[in-house]
Design a protein around this motif. Structure first.
Motif, short mmCIF file in Angstrom:
data_model
loop_
_atom_site.label_atom_id
_atom_site.label_comp_id
_atom_site.label_asym_id
_atom_site.label_seq_id
_atom_site.Cartn_x
_atom_site.Cartn_y
_atom_site.Cartn_z
N GLU A 383 0.84 -1.20 0.00
CA GLU A 383 0.00 0.00 0.00
C GLU A 383 0.87 1.26 0.00
OE1 GLU A 383 -3.18 0.03 2.95
OE2 GLU A 383 -2.72 2.13 3.31
N ALA A 384 1.94 1.23 0.82
CA ALA A 384 2.83 2.38 0.88
C ALA A 384 3.53 2.60 -0.46
CB ALA A 384 3.86 2.17 1.99
N ILE A 385 3.95 1.50 -1.10
CA ILE A 385 4.63 1.60 -2.40
C ILE A 385 3.67 2.13 -3.47
CG2 ILE A 385 5.68 0.23 -4.25
CD1 ILE A 385 6.90 -1.55 -2.05
N SER A 386 2.43 1.65 -3.45
CA SER A 386 1.44 2.10 -4.46
C SER A 386 1.20 3.60 -4.36
CB SER A 386 0.12 1.34 -4.25
OG SER A 386 0.31 -0.03 -4.49
N GLU A 387 1.19 4.14 -3.15
CA GLU A 387 0.99 5.58 -2.99
C GLU A 387 2.15 6.35 -3.63
OE1 GLU A 387 -1.50 5.45 1.24
OE2 GLU A 387 0.47 6.41 1.13
N VAL A 388 3.37 5.85 -3.49
CA VAL A 388 4.52 6.54 -4.09
C VAL A 388 4.45 6.44 -5.62
CG1 VAL A 388 7.03 6.58 -4.25
CG2 VAL A 388 5.94 6.10 -2.06
N ILE A 389 4.04 5.27 -6.11
CA ILE A 389 3.91 5.13 -7.57
C ILE A 389 2.90 6.15 -8.10
CG2 ILE A 389 3.10 3.58 -9.40
CD1 ILE A 389 4.23 1.24 -7.74
N GLY A 390 1.80 6.33 -7.37
CA GLY A 390 0.79 7.31 -7.79
C GLY A 390 1.36 8.73 -7.77
N LEU A 391 2.20 9.04 -6.77
CA LEU A 391 2.76 10.37 -6.65
C LEU A 391 3.75 10.67 -7.77
CD1 LEU A 391 2.35 12.55 -4.47
CD2 LEU A 391 4.46 11.77 -3.40
N THR A 392 4.41 9.62 -8.26
CA THR A 392 5.43 9.83 -9.31
C THR A 392 4.89 9.58 -10.71
OG1 THR A 392 6.15 7.54 -9.02
CG2 THR A 392 7.32 9.22 -7.74
N ARG A 393 3.58 9.35 -10.81
CA ARG A 393 3.01 8.99 -12.11
C ARG A 393 3.31 10.04 -13.18
NH1 ARG A 393 -1.98 8.65 -10.72
NH2 ARG A 393 -1.89 6.43 -10.16
N PRO A 412 3.26 -10.36 4.54
CA PRO A 412 3.15 -10.06 5.98
C PRO A 412 3.40 -8.57 6.21
CG PRO A 412 5.22 -11.17 5.50
CD PRO A 412 4.42 -11.22 4.24
N VAL A 413 2.83 -8.05 7.28
CA VAL A 413 3.05 -6.64 7.61
C VAL A 413 4.46 -6.49 8.19
CG1 VAL A 413 0.64 -6.14 8.01
CG2 VAL A 413 2.06 -6.92 9.91
N ILE A 414 4.99 -5.29 8.03
CA ILE A 414 6.30 -4.99 8.59
C ILE A 414 6.13 -3.96 9.70
CG2 ILE A 414 7.46 -5.45 6.41
CD1 ILE A 414 7.80 -2.36 6.17
N GLN A 415 7.16 -3.76 10.48
CA GLN A 415 7.15 -2.72 11.50
C GLN A 415 8.04 -1.60 10.98
OE1 GLN A 415 5.38 -3.46 14.27
NE2 GLN A 415 5.62 -1.47 15.27
N GLY A 416 7.43 -0.47 10.61
CA GLY A 416 8.27 0.56 10.02
C GLY A 416 7.58 1.91 9.95
N SER A 417 8.37 2.89 9.54
CA SER A 417 7.86 4.25 9.34
C SER A 417 7.38 4.38 7.90
CB SER A 417 8.98 5.26 9.62
OG SER A 417 8.66 6.51 9.07
N ARG A 418 6.08 4.69 7.73
CA ARG A 418 5.53 4.83 6.39
C ARG A 418 6.28 5.91 5.61
NH1 ARG A 418 0.70 4.13 3.51
NH2 ARG A 418 -0.11 2.86 5.22
N VAL A 419 6.53 7.06 6.28
CA VAL A 419 7.19 8.18 5.60
C VAL A 419 8.60 7.77 5.16
CG1 VAL A 419 8.15 10.48 5.95
CG2 VAL A 419 5.85 9.97 6.74
N GLN A 420 9.34 7.08 6.02
CA GLN A 420 10.71 6.73 5.67
C GLN A 420 10.76 5.67 4.57
OE1 GLN A 420 12.88 5.80 9.30
NE2 GLN A 420 13.60 7.91 9.37
#
Length: 530
Positions: A383-393, A412-420
């Motif tokens: 989901e986080a990657i798809s948002e970046v792809i949309g931003l760079t379209r 599986p879900v990861i533990q991380g910072s969405r922004v980073q």
């Protein structure tokens, strides 16, 4: 040296049995172990036989003609069958006690010094057979074996005490002798330095480890005392002492009971001031490093977003235009002589969707621009990657790049910072697009994929650009290294630090058949693994 040595109680008990047995076997009233303590000789162990006139600890002066004195001087056995019939022994002091016959042998310490004698005495004439003399010599050997063991044990104790004394005097660490009542009975100079007291304070008896212990450490100290009383081992632990000037000092302390005493112990105290200071400096240095990293990462995001200004504007402008057209259509449908309400409602619904699309783009952009403390949450990476792809379209379309995605389902879900994580993806995508922008005729393809690998998720960004030379692959992640005509060369360095801070790895390889591949891993959330 040996003359003053104490004989342990268990050995004394054994020797008492020996003289009792001797008196019984030889049928004499008195069997003795005598010990010389110049200028006297004393009854060290006396048989508990009937009619024995000698009492333990009874002492007599030397040089008075005692039987035992002769044995010690000659270092040979002596037998006197009947002193009354022997001119040499008629004036012997033992005759006053009625003891007219005697058989005794000398006892020596391991170094040859005389310990005393073992002897038997009788009130009647007694020629004591050769067998009795051999029996007496056998028991003498047993006593001398005991003296060798005692001497060996004493030497070991002295050597151990010498080592402890050297350790105390070396003042490498603080050492104190204390009692359960809270008093400090002895201390070396290092301990006095640690707590700010001096020898005068120590000798005055005013020093108390209980008073030096801050209130919040007293429960821990009480637990230690309880463990010692119950003969349990006590692990070294950290605490604080209140110094004489009222300040506090951190220490590491190890305690143990003193052998042979129930209410005293020894403590080894290490001053932790320098270590605590170093730890505080390390924490401050780490905090400054993290702040600097956050500042650099934020600056990098702003710089990257700056490159996307036109694309982001396009992403916003498109739904704005569509929303405007839909609202105009709705107006037109509603202002007809016969208003078409149903179609107007559909046009307004589309305008609303256009507005939501605008809000999404603005929110994503705003999230990347904000400078906030890093917060790691459970994150669905696709989901986080798809948002970046949309931003760079827009940027991708502008450069004629075809984007393909292979995002694995059910990751599986990861533990991380969405922004980073999105910052890493933004850097890798923009770098790939810029690299492919350098080639003119070839097909420009960007493949973004994800897949699960054991306890981590693998993300790959592959382009069909000119690729990286072997030397460039090695240096790509160095700070301030860049192959571009503009830029500081910090982007990939920051990306690697972000990924490593998430417990993952980021690396670059050549793509097949051409181009470059950047891949990184992020560990799966521990909650998910559970």
């Amino acid at each position: 040296m040996f003359n003053s040595m104490q004989i342990p109680a268990e050995v004394m008990g054994k020797w008492q049995e020996i003289v009792d047995l001797l008196a019984d076997i030889l049928s004499v009233p008195s069997a003795l172990i005598m010990r010389v303590e110049p200028p006297n000789i004393k009854v060290f162990v006396s048989s508990e036989s009937k009619g024995n006139p000698y009492e333990p600890d009874e002492a007599a002066c030397l040089n008075t003609g005692l039987y035992c004195e002769t044995v010690m001087n000659t270092r040979r056995p002596l037998m006197v069958p009947d002193a009354l019939q022997d001119e040499a022994w008629k004036s012997n002091p033992d005759i006053k006690l009625g003891m007219i016959s005697y058989l005794g042998v000398p006892i020596s310490w391991p170094d040859g010094q005389i310990f005393g004698t073992i002897c038997v005495l009788d009130r009647k004439s007694n020629k004591y057979s050769e067998l009795y003399l051999r029996l007496l010599l056998q028991w003498r050997d047993v006593l001398q074996a005991d003296l060798r063991s005692i001497a060996t044990m004493q030497r070991e104790i002295e050597q151990r005490e010498a080592k402890i004394r050297r350790l105390v005097d070396a003042n490498i660490i603080g050492i104190i002798i204390w009692n359960m009542e809270g008093q400090i009975l002895d201390a070396n100079s290092e301990f006095l330095r640690i707590v700010g007291y001096d020898q005068h304070d120590l000798l005055s008896g005013r020093m108390s480890w209980a008073d030096m212990t801050p209130p919040e450490w007293r429960d821990r100290t009480a637990m230690t005392i309880s463990e010692l009383k119950n003969k349990r081992p006590v692990k070294p632990f950290e605490k604080e002492y209140i110094r004489k000037d009222g300040s506090r000092i951190p220490v590491l302390i190890g305690v143990a009971s003193l052998e042979g005493t129930e209410d005293q112990g020894v403590a080894f105290v290490l001053d932790l001031t320098e270590r605590k200071r170093a730890e505080a400096e390390a924490r401050e240095s780490e905090r400054r490093f993290r702040n600097m990293q956050m500042e650099l990462a934020h600056a990098n995001r702003l710089a990257t977003l700056g490159q996307l200004t036109a694309s982001i504007a396009h992403e916003v402008k498109q739904p704005i235009t569509a929303a405007l057209l839909n609202t105009q259509t709705a107006q037109r449908l509603l202002t007809r002589p016969q208003p078409d309400v149903e179609k107007a409602k559909k046009a307004i619904d589309r305008a609303v969707l256009n507005g939501m699309r605008i809000a999404e783009v603005v929110d994503r952009t705003h999230a990347l621009v904000r400078k906030e403390p890093v917060r790691k949450d459970r994150l669905e990476i696709n989901e986080a990657i798809s948002e970046v792809i949309g931003l760079t379209r827009g940027e991708v379309l502008k450069n004629g790049v075809q984007v393909r995605t292979h995002l694995a389902e059910g990751l599986p879900v990861i533990q991380g910072s969405r922004v980073q994580i999105q910052q890493v993806m933004l850097n890798l995508i923009i770098n790939a697009v810029e690299a492919m922008g350098q080639i003119s005729d070839d097909r420009r393809e960007l493949l973004i994929s994800t897949q699960a690998e054991a306890d981590r998720v693998l993300v790959a960004v592959r382009d069909s650009g000119p690729g990286l030379s072997d030397g460039a692959i090695e240096r790509a992640f160095e700070a301030f290294y860049t192959t571009k005509s503009s830029g500081l060369g910090m982007g990939l360095s920051i990306c690697r630090s972000i990924v490593e801070d998430h417990g993952g790895q980021l690396w670059a390889t050549a793509n097949v058949p051409k181009g470059a591949a950047f891949q990184f891993t992020v560990p799966v959330s521990s909650d998910y693994q559970d």
